[in-house]
Design an enzyme around this catalytic site. Sequence first.
Site, PDB file in Angstrom:
ATOM      1  N   LYS A  26       0.812  -1.222   0.000  1.00 44.30           N
ATOM      2  CA  LYS A  26       0.000   0.000   0.000  1.00 44.30           C
ATOM      3  C   LYS A  26       0.843   1.269   0.000  1.00 44.30           C
ATOM      4  CE  LYS A  26      -0.953   0.214   4.855  1.00 44.30           C
ATOM      5  NZ  LYS A  26      -0.477   1.367   5.564  1.00 44.30           N
ATOM      6  N   ARG A 101      -7.081   4.747  12.491  1.00 45.63           N
ATOM      7  CA  ARG A 101      -6.739   3.400  12.941  1.00 45.63           C
ATOM      8  C   ARG A 101      -7.707   2.913  14.021  1.00 45.63           C
ATOM      9  NH1 ARG A 101      -0.602   2.789  13.180  1.00 45.63           N
ATOM     10  NH2 ARG A 101      -0.917   2.064  11.069  1.00 45.63           N
ATOM     11  N   ARG A 140      12.983 -11.369   4.220  1.00 50.30           N
ATOM     12  CA  ARG A 140      13.775 -10.135   4.244  1.00 50.30           C
ATOM     13  C   ARG A 140      15.004 -10.305   5.143  1.00 50.30           C
ATOM     14  NH1 ARG A 140       9.997  -4.900   4.810  1.00 50.30           N
ATOM     15  NH2 ARG A 140       9.772  -5.724   6.906  1.00 50.30           N
ATOM     16  N   ARG A 174      15.430  -9.360  10.863  1.00 52.64           N
ATOM     17  CA  ARG A 174      14.927  -8.561  11.990  1.00 52.64           C
ATOM     18  C   ARG A 174      13.922  -9.392  12.781  1.00 52.64           C
ATOM     19  NH1 ARG A 174      12.186  -3.257  10.717  1.00 52.64           N
ATOM     20  NH2 ARG A 174      10.739  -4.775   9.888  1.00 52.64           N
ATOM     21  N   ARG A 185       1.316  -9.376  14.282  1.00 50.96           N
ATOM     22  CA  ARG A 185       0.886  -8.123  13.641  1.00 50.96           C
ATOM     23  C   ARG A 185      -0.381  -8.320  12.809  1.00 50.96           C
ATOM     24  NH1 ARG A 185       6.114  -7.269  12.536  1.00 50.96           N
ATOM     25  NH2 ARG A 185       5.965  -7.309  10.281  1.00 50.96           N
TER      26      ARG A 185
END
Length: 228
Positions: A26, A101, A140, A174, A185
């Site tokens: 996004k 949010r 990643r 990470r 999340r």
Amino acid sequence: MRGARKICGLMTDHIYLFMGIQGSGKGTQADRLSKDLSIPHISTGDIFRAVMKEDSPLGDELRRILNSGALVPDELTSRMVRERLAKPDAAPGFILDGYPRTQGQVEHLDAMLTEQGRSIHAVFFFDLPEEETVARLEPRRICTRDQSHIYHLVNKPPKVDGICDIDGAPLKQRDDDKPEAIRKRVEEYKRETLPLLDIYRARNLVRRIDATLSMDAVTEEVLDIAKE
Ligand SMILES: [Zn+2]
């Protein structure tokens, strides 16, 4: 009258909300639409970073809250968004990313727009299945010397396994990109965002975008909808 168009006799603004989980693309899509329509891409993350640097009462207040580890109250977030939206570059329209949010923030945004006689043109929902979110984020790897050196084991692998191409430092994953953290999340996101989508769905504003498609295919769809 740049940025405003006449539809069925009503002036509508280029005001868009972008909703979607990290990894849904996004942010990239918001940048592309921002360039195409010459309207700012406004994210609460950027607003917070800018206000944190300010030597102002608002800057002091935000630093105090963030340093204490508390959540920024809706009231304060909305005040910062309101100030940002009052800047001249947002006059023809804007893209909001990461706001609202919460339900409280939805109400604040409604109040701001009503005051100005403006309305939301569309709420883009970048829909990405949970498995795909994990598949995109888990590979990643970042450089242990410079966090701006980012790799992806599938899309952008380093030349030598586990080593940064630029400075030879070891790469690491990470903690945020580990599957458990990603799933956490996703859960938070579902709890926070899905109820907001229902609010906007009831107003016929939500446009679902299949975020598994290629970046370019998604951009084409977003532009088509924005120009309706
Ligand atoms: Zn590096």
